[in-house]
Write a protein that holds these residues in place. Structure first.
Motif, PDB file in Angstrom:
ATOM      1  N   SER A 134       0.832  -1.193   0.240  1.00 52.62           N
ATOM      2  CA  SER A 134      -0.067   0.134  -0.118  1.00 52.62           C
ATOM      3  C   SER A 134       0.761   1.652   0.174  1.00 52.62           C
ATOM      4  N   LYS A 135       2.275   1.224   1.198  1.00 54.48           N
ATOM      5  CA  LYS A 135       2.714   2.099   1.007  1.00 54.48           C
ATOM      6  C   LYS A 135       3.262   2.623  -0.596  1.00 54.48           C
ATOM      7  N   ALA A 136       4.171   1.308  -0.833  1.00 57.22           N
ATOM      8  CA  ALA A 136       4.717   1.616  -2.525  1.00 57.22           C
ATOM      9  C   ALA A 136       3.215   2.196  -3.751  1.00 57.22           C
ATOM     10  N   ARG A 137       2.127   1.893  -3.809  1.00 57.88           N
ATOM     11  CA  ARG A 137       1.533   2.861  -4.569  1.00 57.88           C
ATOM     12  C   ARG A 137       0.890   4.167  -4.083  1.00 57.88           C
ATOM     13  N   LEU A 138       0.760   4.003  -3.026  1.00 60.62           N
ATOM     14  CA  LEU A 138       1.068   5.967  -2.588  1.00 60.62           C
ATOM     15  C   LEU A 138       2.086   6.662  -2.908  1.00 60.62           C
ATOM     16  N   TRP A 139       2.938   5.585  -2.735  1.00 59.57           N
ATOM     17  CA  TRP A 139       4.452   6.677  -3.255  1.00 59.57           C
ATOM     18  C   TRP A 139       5.010   7.275  -4.464  1.00 59.57           C
ATOM     19  N   ARG A 140       4.031   5.859  -5.386  1.00 55.29           N
ATOM     20  CA  ARG A 140       4.370   5.700  -7.135  1.00 55.29           C
ATOM     21  C   ARG A 140       2.888   7.271  -7.298  1.00 55.29           C
ATOM     22  N   VAL A 141       1.914   7.514  -6.750  1.00 54.16           N
ATOM     23  CA  VAL A 141       1.498   8.229  -6.723  1.00 54.16           C
ATOM     24  C   VAL A 141       1.431   9.884  -6.790  1.00 54.16           C
ATOM     25  N   ILE A 142       2.411   9.875  -5.072  1.00 49.39           N
ATOM     26  CA  ILE A 142       3.464  11.244  -5.098  1.00 49.39           C
ATOM     27  C   ILE A 142       4.260  11.400  -5.721  1.00 49.39           C
ATOM     28  N   CYS A 143       4.803  10.652  -6.248  1.00 45.68           N
ATOM     29  CA  CYS A 143       5.909  11.200  -7.186  1.00 45.68           C
ATOM     30  C   CYS A 143       5.671  11.240  -8.066  1.00 45.68           C
ATOM     31  N   GLU A 144       5.220  10.420  -8.995  1.00 45.15           N
ATOM     32  CA  GLU A 144       4.303  11.184 -10.515  1.00 45.15           C
ATOM     33  C   GLU A 144       4.082  12.075 -10.457  1.00 45.15           C
ATOM     34  N   VAL A 145       3.216  12.655  -9.268  1.00 44.83           N
ATOM     35  CA  VAL A 145       2.125  14.351  -9.220  1.00 44.83           C
ATOM     36  C   VAL A 145       2.660  15.191  -8.665  1.00 44.83           C
ATOM     37  N   PHE A 146       3.977  14.941  -8.137  1.00 45.22           N
ATOM     38  CA  PHE A 146       4.404  15.754  -7.109  1.00 45.22           C
ATOM     39  C   PHE A 146       6.413  15.844  -6.948  1.00 45.22           C
ATOM     40  N   PHE A 147       6.430  14.574  -6.915  1.00 47.67           N
ATOM     41  CA  PHE A 147       7.837  14.667  -6.747  1.00 47.67           C
ATOM     42  C   PHE A 147       8.757  15.078  -8.030  1.00 47.67           C
ATOM     43  N   SER A 148       8.122  14.230  -9.370  1.00 50.06           N
ATOM     44  CA  SER A 148       8.766  14.017 -10.149  1.00 50.06           C
ATOM     45  C   SER A 148       8.748  15.705 -11.441  1.00 50.06           C
ATOM     46  N   ARG A 149       8.730  16.753 -10.431  1.00 51.55           N
ATOM     47  CA  ARG A 149       8.989  17.794 -11.594  1.00 51.55           C
ATOM     48  C   ARG A 149      10.559  18.914 -10.873  1.00 51.55           C
ATOM     49  N   TYR A 150      10.659  17.622  -9.365  1.00 56.48           N
ATOM     50  CA  TYR A 150      12.266  18.764  -8.925  1.00 56.48           C
ATOM     51  C   TYR A 150      12.991  16.923  -9.453  1.00 56.48           C
ATOM     52  N   VAL A 151      13.426  16.531 -10.046  1.00 57.94           N
ATOM     53  CA  VAL A 151      13.754  15.726 -11.275  1.00 57.94           C
ATOM     54  C   VAL A 151      14.211  15.590 -12.434  1.00 57.94           C
ATOM     55  N   PRO A 152      14.928  16.271 -12.642  1.00 57.59           N
ATOM     56  CA  PRO A 152      15.936  15.937 -14.725  1.00 57.59           C
ATOM     57  C   PRO A 152      15.578  14.958 -15.075  1.00 57.59           C
ATOM     58  N   THR A 153      15.214  14.592 -16.178  1.00 60.81           N
ATOM     59  CA  THR A 153      15.493  13.099 -16.528  1.00 60.81           C
ATOM     60  C   THR A 153      16.861  12.571 -16.832  1.00 60.81           C
ATOM     61  N   ASP A 154      17.725  14.143 -16.634  1.00 56.17           N
ATOM     62  CA  ASP A 154      19.201  13.796 -16.873  1.00 56.17           C
ATOM     63  C   ASP A 154      20.141  13.389 -15.398  1.00 56.17           C
ATOM     64  N   ALA A 155      19.378  14.138 -14.718  1.00 54.53           N
ATOM     65  CA  ALA A 155      20.016  14.082 -13.355  1.00 54.53           C
ATOM     66  C   ALA A 155      20.591  12.665 -12.770  1.00 54.53           C
ATOM     67  N   CYS A 156      21.685  13.400 -11.787  1.00 54.46           N
ATOM     68  CA  CYS A 156      22.015  12.287 -10.630  1.00 54.46           C
ATOM     69  C   CYS A 156      21.084  12.060  -9.212  1.00 54.46           C
ATOM     70  N   VAL A 157      20.081  10.951  -9.063  1.00 51.79           N
ATOM     71  CA  VAL A 157      19.328  10.860  -7.558  1.00 51.79           C
ATOM     72  C   VAL A 157      20.294  10.398  -6.800  1.00 51.79           C
ATOM     73  N   LEU A 158      20.283  10.607  -5.239  1.00 56.65           N
ATOM     74  CA  LEU A 158      21.059  10.621  -4.562  1.00 56.65           C
ATOM     75  C   LEU A 158      19.478   9.580  -3.188  1.00 56.65           C
ATOM     76  N   ASP A 159      19.260   9.223  -2.931  1.00 59.37           N
ATOM     77  CA  ASP A 159      17.951   8.575  -1.602  1.00 59.37           C
ATOM     78  C   ASP A 159      18.851   7.636  -0.729  1.00 59.37           C
ATOM     79  N   LEU A 160      18.318   9.144   0.290  1.00 59.43           N
ATOM     80  CA  LEU A 160      18.706   9.233   1.787  1.00 59.43           C
ATOM     81  C   LEU A 160      18.393   8.050   2.820  1.00 59.43           C
ATOM     82  N   GLY A 161      19.357   7.281   3.498  1.00 63.37           N
ATOM     83  CA  GLY A 161      17.922   6.196   3.768  1.00 63.37           C
ATOM     84  C   GLY A 161      16.891   5.529   3.504  1.00 63.37           C
ATOM     85  N   ALA A 162      16.687   5.413   2.030  1.00 66.63           N
ATOM     86  CA  ALA A 162      15.983   4.902   0.646  1.00 66.63           C
ATOM     87  C   ALA A 162      15.151   3.413   1.252  1.00 66.63           C
ATOM     88  N   GLY A 163      15.754   3.294   3.019  1.00 61.92           N
ATOM     89  CA  GLY A 163      14.279   1.976   2.958  1.00 61.92           C
ATOM     90  C   GLY A 163      13.973   1.069   2.042  1.00 61.92           C
TER      91      GLY A 163
END
Length: 228
Positions: A27-56
């Motif tokens: 359920s949490k993974a489904r929730l995050w798919r929506v959050i990333c699609e609707v909100f966080f994706s705007r902060y992530v250029p497709t050519d970026a290097c992204v680092l997830d700290l404490g990625a769980g």
């Protein structure tokens, strides 16, 4: 996850397996798919290097598109949940520079991580490591419980050790040499264990309707930039 007290390091997989059962993780993974699609994706250029700290369980890094995706966590289960192409390093954040080259990261993301640190000194050390990893102009995005809003419920999780408000988080980032560019005291509800409905269409509405966040949000969102 960063390096907690005592022998908790050896129990992280058991701790989080007990805290999030299989159905809750899904359920949490489904929730995050929506959050990333609707909100966080705007902060992530497709050519970026992204680092997830404490990625769980990699709920963020699995759901963003980027040229390079890196997950760092002490939990041995992180590698099992990472999507194909995600680089996983089982390290405490205090040793981040052993895994990530200086000046190579465009965006570092920390969700519900810094409240597990031993204290302010550990936070400043981790932020210094993140600053080293970021390129000039790179950003760090922090989402975590706002102790000013959650109050005593902050201590409902026994591995919470460092209470911070959005003001304290802002101050720590500035001391570490960052420039804060966005600060929301209220963003998401405190925990995914909330009884609030988590259907995708309601999550989309919540993220697009700021008054709902002002009413229900108890996690902060702070975005800061490494100066050029």
């Amino acid at each position: 996850m960063t390096e907690p007290y005592g022998d908790l390091n050896a129990e992280l997989d058991r701790l989080y397996a007990a805290r999030f059962h299989d159905d809750e993780r899904e359920s949490k993974a489904r929730l995050w798919r929506v959050i990333c699609e609707v909100f966080f994706s705007r902060y992530v250029p497709t050519d970026a290097c992204v680092l997830d700290l404490g990625a769980g369980y990699c709920d963020f890094v699995n759901n963003v598109s980027a040229r390079r995706r890196i997950a760092v966590d002490l939990n041995p289960d992180t590698k099992r949940f990472a999507a194909p192409g995600v680089e996983v390093y089982q390290l405490p954040l205090e040793r981040l520079t052993e895994a990530v080259e200086a000046g190579t990261v465009d965006l570092a993301f920390a969700s519900n991580v810094f409240e597990h640190l031993r204290g302010p000194d550990a936070l400043l050390k981790v932020l210094a490591n993140v600053r080293t990893a970021l390129r000039p102009g790179g950003r760090i995005m922090v989402m975590q419980p706002n102790v000013r809003l959650v109050g005593g419920a902050f201590w409902d999780f026994f591995d919470h050790t460092l209470p911070l408000s959005e003001r304290g988080m802002t101050e720590a980032l500035e001391v570490a040499g960052f420039r804060v560019v966005e600060c929301r005291a209220r963003f998401l509800p405190y925990t995914t264990k909330s009884r609030l409905p988590q259907w995708a269409f309601l999550v989309r509405l919540y993220l697009r309707f700021r008054p709902a966040q002002h009413l229900l949000g108890k996690q902060m969102l702070v975005v800061a930039e490494r100066p050029q």
